[in-house]
Design a protein around this motif. Sequence first.
Motif, short mmCIF file in Angstrom:
data_model
loop_
_atom_site.label_atom_id
_atom_site.label_comp_id
_atom_site.label_asym_id
_atom_site.label_seq_id
_atom_site.Cartn_x
_atom_site.Cartn_y
_atom_site.Cartn_z
N LEU A 1 8.80 57.50 36.00
CA LEU A 1 8.92 56.19 36.65
C LEU A 1 10.38 55.89 36.93
O LEU A 1 11.21 55.92 36.02
CB LEU A 1 8.33 55.10 35.74
N ARG A 2 10.71 55.62 38.19
CA ARG A 2 12.10 55.31 38.56
C ARG A 2 12.15 53.94 39.21
O ARG A 2 11.80 53.78 40.39
CB ARG A 2 12.65 56.37 39.52
N LEU A 3 12.60 52.97 38.45
CA LEU A 3 12.70 51.60 38.96
C LEU A 3 14.09 51.35 39.50
O LEU A 3 15.03 52.07 39.21
CB LEU A 3 12.37 50.61 37.84
N GLY A 4 14.24 50.31 40.32
CA GLY A 4 15.53 50.05 40.95
C GLY A 4 15.92 51.18 41.88
O GLY A 4 17.09 51.42 42.14
N TRP A 5 14.92 51.87 42.42
CA TRP A 5 15.12 53.05 43.28
C TRP A 5 14.68 52.68 44.68
O TRP A 5 13.51 52.40 44.92
CB TRP A 5 14.29 54.20 42.74
N THR A 6 15.62 52.70 45.63
CA THR A 6 15.34 52.28 46.99
C THR A 6 15.21 53.49 47.89
O THR A 6 16.12 54.32 47.96
CB THR A 6 16.47 51.37 47.52
N ALA A 7 14.08 53.61 48.59
CA ALA A 7 13.90 54.71 49.55
C ALA A 7 14.74 54.44 50.78
O ALA A 7 14.80 53.31 51.28
CB ALA A 7 12.43 54.83 49.92
N LEU A 8 15.42 55.47 51.28
CA LEU A 8 16.33 55.31 52.42
C LEU A 8 15.92 56.10 53.66
O LEU A 8 16.34 55.77 54.76
CB LEU A 8 17.75 55.77 52.02
N GLY A 9 15.12 57.15 53.47
CA GLY A 9 14.76 57.97 54.62
C GLY A 9 14.27 59.33 54.17
O GLY A 9 13.88 59.50 53.01
N TRP A 10 14.31 60.32 55.08
CA TRP A 10 13.74 61.64 54.81
C TRP A 10 14.70 62.73 55.29
O TRP A 10 15.40 62.56 56.28
CB TRP A 10 12.41 61.80 55.57
N THR A 11 14.69 63.86 54.59
CA THR A 11 15.40 65.02 55.10
C THR A 11 14.52 65.67 56.18
O THR A 11 13.33 65.38 56.28
CB THR A 11 15.66 66.05 53.99
#
Lengths: 441, 84
Positions: free
Chosen positions: A62-72
Amino acid sequence: MNETDVIVIGAGPAGLETARVLGEHLAVILVDENVRVGGQLTRQRFNAQPGLESTLPASVDLRLGWTALGWTPQGALIGRNADTVESLSAPVVVGALGAREYVEPLPGWLLPGAMTVGGAQTLLKGSGRVPFRRVVVDGTGPLPFAAAAQFAAAGVEVVALLGGLGGIAPLRVWPNLVRGGAALMQGARSSWHLARHRVPVHPRGRVLRVLGTDRVEGVEVELKPGGPRSELQCDAVLFSHGFSSANDLLVRRGAEVMLDVDGTTQLIRDDACQTTVPGLYAAGDCAGVLGGPTAVLEGRIVAEVILARHGIATDARALVRLRRKVASLGAFQSAVKQISVTRSRSTLARDVVVCRCEGVTCGDIQDAVAAGVTSQPGIKLWTRAGMGPCQGRSCDRVIRDLARTPSPRPALPGSLQFPAKPLPLSEVASTRFTAQEGESP
Amino acid sequence: MSSMVSIWIDGVPHRVVAGQSVAAVLLDASPVVRVTSKGTRGLFCGMGSCLECRVDIDGQSRLACLTEAIDGMRISTRQTEGSR
């Protein structure tokens, strides 16, 4: 290092259910940009103990405070927490990103104190109270109706509820309404709270203008369409004019969408909840706003489908029952939509700001369209509408509506650029970027 | 009795109940969470979508609605030049 089988983006009702079921059998990473799990619909107090996290199998990463930004380019998910920008890779990704509230632009809606109903509810659920004394609630549907009741019960003076559930339900809708069960009970409780606190409810009323110099001081309203205008004093006005699925991150990955009649985009999925990108699934409100109970069921359906793909035995009959329940809840939701008074889009005045981030007005966009710039990407380039930090999350529906040309081809959906949320250059320069070999954003 | 934490808002110390978002703490003092050369903004979406509640926390730009107010935090609602 163990390889990850599944990445689940979003730890709301859908994502939590998917991670719970998959976590017993597969290596799962569950990410969420909030500091607690629960999403919007099951939002917890910041310091709730033990919290919904404890319902997850211990093996879930579980990774909280984790913001997705995009994809390789290879399809790995790029994201950040406070310290690190990194990419996560897995053959299967489940998007459970939920929905966001839509507010129709109107004069004065930028004033401090004007916000979404959900934003005010988040304050109430997060810290147990709302920092306003007198509020006006404006919006149709179960959410503003229930929220007005919650605020009244919490001791806020709800000056008026404009909209709510609308009038008495037509008879044909009742068979589907009865299937709602628990949701109907919630509606009854809300009605009781509103009556008990003597909240004036005007089912066909609406806010026309937000008043104030530096902050909300009141609103100008009509209590019925075309009726006389009056002013109500308040220190906050809470709007809820609909929902949009938060599918932009998945569209960025290549998932196809179709345009719905209300100007929203809907992910195209097969009956296994897989998007048009193989290995990319979507569950819950990000694939069509149907509410919490449906989100949980879809989360379970996606998990069972993925387990079956891995050859882990599942109960096929249970899957059929789940799908039937989702269909039944969908019918309830559309029945509720039918009894909520539908507001016709009011004609926006030219000087009303449409793009909040960049301050682009309705008139700016109408001028662009008149000059021949009719597509949504074109309007974005011409006026800067949608180019601000929120990348059109607040304004895309209105821009799309203003962009419509007489031709039958619908305007194109806007597209998300990397990074999906602001990423200061200084933080990229000073943090470690961990990526698998051969990858780059 | 809830535990309390000490934070700073625009240079002014505050004692606030622990376990709240920075947005909640800011709103207790004023409906304005962000001040720029273009004007002031309050909380809007409350869920990290509209990005209007960007504040400076200990030198980093963070979203007030998603960040927990922790003891010793220095929060500034005023944006430095070069940002909107």
